[in-house]
Design a protein around this motif. Structure first.
Motif, PDB file in Angstrom:
ATOM      1  N   VAL A  35       0.875  -1.164   0.000  1.00  0.00           N
ATOM      2  CA  VAL A  35       0.000   0.000   0.000  1.00  0.00           C
ATOM      3  C   VAL A  35       0.920   1.223   0.000  1.00  0.00           C
ATOM      4  O   VAL A  35       1.632   1.462   0.977  1.00  0.00           O
ATOM      5  CB  VAL A  35      -0.928   0.020   1.248  1.00  0.00           C
ATOM      6  N   PRO A  36       0.970   1.984  -1.095  1.00  0.00           N
ATOM      7  CA  PRO A  36       1.871   3.132  -1.185  1.00  0.00           C
ATOM      8  C   PRO A  36       1.599   4.167  -0.096  1.00  0.00           C
ATOM      9  O   PRO A  36       0.495   4.273   0.430  1.00  0.00           O
ATOM     10  CB  PRO A  36       1.560   3.711  -2.567  1.00  0.00           C
ATOM     11  N   VAL A  37       2.644   4.934   0.238  1.00  0.00           N
ATOM     12  CA  VAL A  37       2.549   5.962   1.272  1.00  0.00           C
ATOM     13  C   VAL A  37       3.004   7.311   0.720  1.00  0.00           C
ATOM     14  O   VAL A  37       3.750   7.378  -0.255  1.00  0.00           O
ATOM     15  CB  VAL A  37       3.394   5.583   2.511  1.00  0.00           C
ATOM     16  N   PHE A  38       2.564   8.412   1.346  1.00  0.00           N
ATOM     17  CA  PHE A  38       2.973   9.758   0.955  1.00  0.00           C
ATOM     18  C   PHE A  38       4.207  10.226   1.718  1.00  0.00           C
ATOM     19  O   PHE A  38       4.988  11.011   1.227  1.00  0.00           O
ATOM     20  CB  PHE A  38       1.845  10.766   1.221  1.00  0.00           C
ATOM     21  N   ILE A  57      19.459   7.149   1.141  1.00  0.00           N
ATOM     22  CA  ILE A  57      18.147   6.515   1.120  1.00  0.00           C
ATOM     23  C   ILE A  57      17.432   7.042  -0.112  1.00  0.00           C
ATOM     24  O   ILE A  57      17.312   8.260  -0.286  1.00  0.00           O
ATOM     25  CB  ILE A  57      17.340   6.840   2.392  1.00  0.00           C
ATOM     26  N   GLN A  58      16.979   6.135  -0.973  1.00  0.00           N
ATOM     27  CA  GLN A  58      16.269   6.518  -2.182  1.00  0.00           C
ATOM     28  C   GLN A  58      14.799   6.162  -2.025  1.00  0.00           C
ATOM     29  O   GLN A  58      14.459   5.097  -1.502  1.00  0.00           O
ATOM     30  CB  GLN A  58      16.838   5.793  -3.404  1.00  0.00           C
ATOM     31  N   PHE A  59      13.949   7.043  -2.529  1.00  0.00           N
ATOM     32  CA  PHE A  59      12.506   6.856  -2.471  1.00  0.00           C
ATOM     33  C   PHE A  59      11.988   6.720  -3.900  1.00  0.00           C
ATOM     34  O   PHE A  59      12.280   7.560  -4.753  1.00  0.00           O
ATOM     35  CB  PHE A  59      11.850   8.049  -1.781  1.00  0.00           C
ATOM     36  N   PHE A  60      11.211   5.647  -4.153  1.00  0.00           N
ATOM     37  CA  PHE A  60      10.733   5.342  -5.495  1.00  0.00           C
ATOM     38  C   PHE A  60       9.214   5.439  -5.575  1.00  0.00           C
ATOM     39  O   PHE A  60       8.514   5.150  -4.598  1.00  0.00           O
ATOM     40  CB  PHE A  60      11.121   3.914  -5.887  1.00  0.00           C
ATOM     41  N   ASP A  61       8.709   5.812  -6.761  1.00  0.00           N
ATOM     42  CA  ASP A  61       7.267   5.805  -6.986  1.00  0.00           C
ATOM     43  C   ASP A  61       6.859   4.502  -7.684  1.00  0.00           C
ATOM     44  O   ASP A  61       7.695   3.619  -7.900  1.00  0.00           O
ATOM     45  CB  ASP A  61       6.827   7.039  -7.776  1.00  0.00           C
ATOM     46  N   SER A  64       8.853   2.985 -10.537  1.00  0.00           N
ATOM     47  CA  SER A  64      10.253   2.688 -10.188  1.00  0.00           C
ATOM     48  C   SER A  64      11.202   3.854 -10.453  1.00  0.00           C
ATOM     49  O   SER A  64      12.401   3.662 -10.615  1.00  0.00           O
ATOM     50  CB  SER A  64      10.755   1.430 -10.915  1.00  0.00           C
ATOM     51  N   SER A  65      10.656   5.064 -10.494  1.00  0.00           N
ATOM     52  CA  SER A  65      11.477   6.266 -10.646  1.00  0.00           C
ATOM     53  C   SER A  65      11.853   6.799  -9.274  1.00  0.00           C
ATOM     54  O   SER A  65      11.020   6.813  -8.354  1.00  0.00           O
ATOM     55  CB  SER A  65      10.703   7.355 -11.401  1.00  0.00           C
ATOM     56  N   VAL A  66      13.095   7.259  -9.144  1.00  0.00           N
ATOM     57  CA  VAL A  66      13.536   7.867  -7.886  1.00  0.00           C
ATOM     58  C   VAL A  66      12.882   9.243  -7.776  1.00  0.00           C
ATOM     59  O   VAL A  66      13.036  10.084  -8.665  1.00  0.00           O
ATOM     60  CB  VAL A  66      15.073   8.001  -7.837  1.00  0.00           C
ATOM     61  N   ILE A  67      12.118   9.463  -6.692  1.00  0.00           N
ATOM     62  CA  ILE A  67      11.461  10.760  -6.509  1.00  0.00           C
ATOM     63  C   ILE A  67      12.174  11.627  -5.475  1.00  0.00           C
ATOM     64  O   ILE A  67      11.936  12.825  -5.415  1.00  0.00           O
ATOM     65  CB  ILE A  67       9.961  10.603  -6.152  1.00  0.00           C
ATOM     66  N   LEU A  93       2.971   8.427  -5.028  1.00  0.00           N
ATOM     67  CA  LEU A  93       3.089   7.689  -3.788  1.00  0.00           C
ATOM     68  C   LEU A  93       4.403   6.933  -3.726  1.00  0.00           C
ATOM     69  O   LEU A  93       4.912   6.467  -4.741  1.00  0.00           O
ATOM     70  CB  LEU A  93       1.928   6.712  -3.665  1.00  0.00           C
ATOM     71  N   ILE A  94       4.943   6.780  -2.529  1.00  0.00           N
ATOM     72  CA  ILE A  94       6.176   6.025  -2.320  1.00  0.00           C
ATOM     73  C   ILE A  94       5.819   4.545  -2.254  1.00  0.00           C
ATOM     74  O   ILE A  94       5.018   4.128  -1.424  1.00  0.00           O
ATOM     75  CB  ILE A  94       6.866   6.474  -1.015  1.00  0.00           C
ATOM     76  N   THR A  95       6.428   3.762  -3.142  1.00  0.00           N
ATOM     77  CA  THR A  95       6.166   2.331  -3.169  1.00  0.00           C
ATOM     78  C   THR A  95       7.383   1.516  -2.752  1.00  0.00           C
ATOM     79  O   THR A  95       7.261   0.332  -2.462  1.00  0.00           O
ATOM     80  CB  THR A  95       5.725   1.864  -4.569  1.00  0.00           C
TER      81      THR A  95
END
Length: 109
Positions: A35-38, A57-61, A64-67, A93-95
């Protein structure tokens, strides 16, 4: 660090029979969200070598793109820090979160 950190995650550098030992060569740990998070409140990081670079730390949507990327500062053996991502995702959303260590390190609470 004078407070015991329990249930930490390390990239182990031995066999399953060995005592836990974080890998001096680093690596990454992925966290995938069904469940993706904001937003994330914080990520506990410990034992990152002083002066080491490239830890982040990398955050992906969902595509699979780094946001966003947050740098982890190496504070030394047995240190603990709380990394608080300074953003709330507005582009998606962060997945997935990927924690990269170029040297030894661990993820906790």
């Amino acid at each position: 660090n004078c407070v015991a950190q329990e249930n930490i995650l390390v990239i182990h550098e031995g066999s399953a029979a060995d005592e836990p030992d974080d890998n001096v060569d680093g690596g990454y740990i992925d966290f995938n969200f069904t469940v993706p998070v904001f937003k994330l409140k914080s990520i506990g990081i410990m034992d990152v070598e002083i002066g080491s670079e490239g830890n982040d730390i990398q955050f992906f949507d969902s595509s699979s793109s780094v946001i966003a990327t947050e740098t982890i500062i190496g504070l030394g053996d047995n240190t603990w820090q709380s990394v608080e991502p300074p953003f709330e995702s507005t582009t998606g959303l962060i997945t997935q979160i990927r924690v990269w260590f170029t040297t030894s390190g661990a993820v906790t609470n």
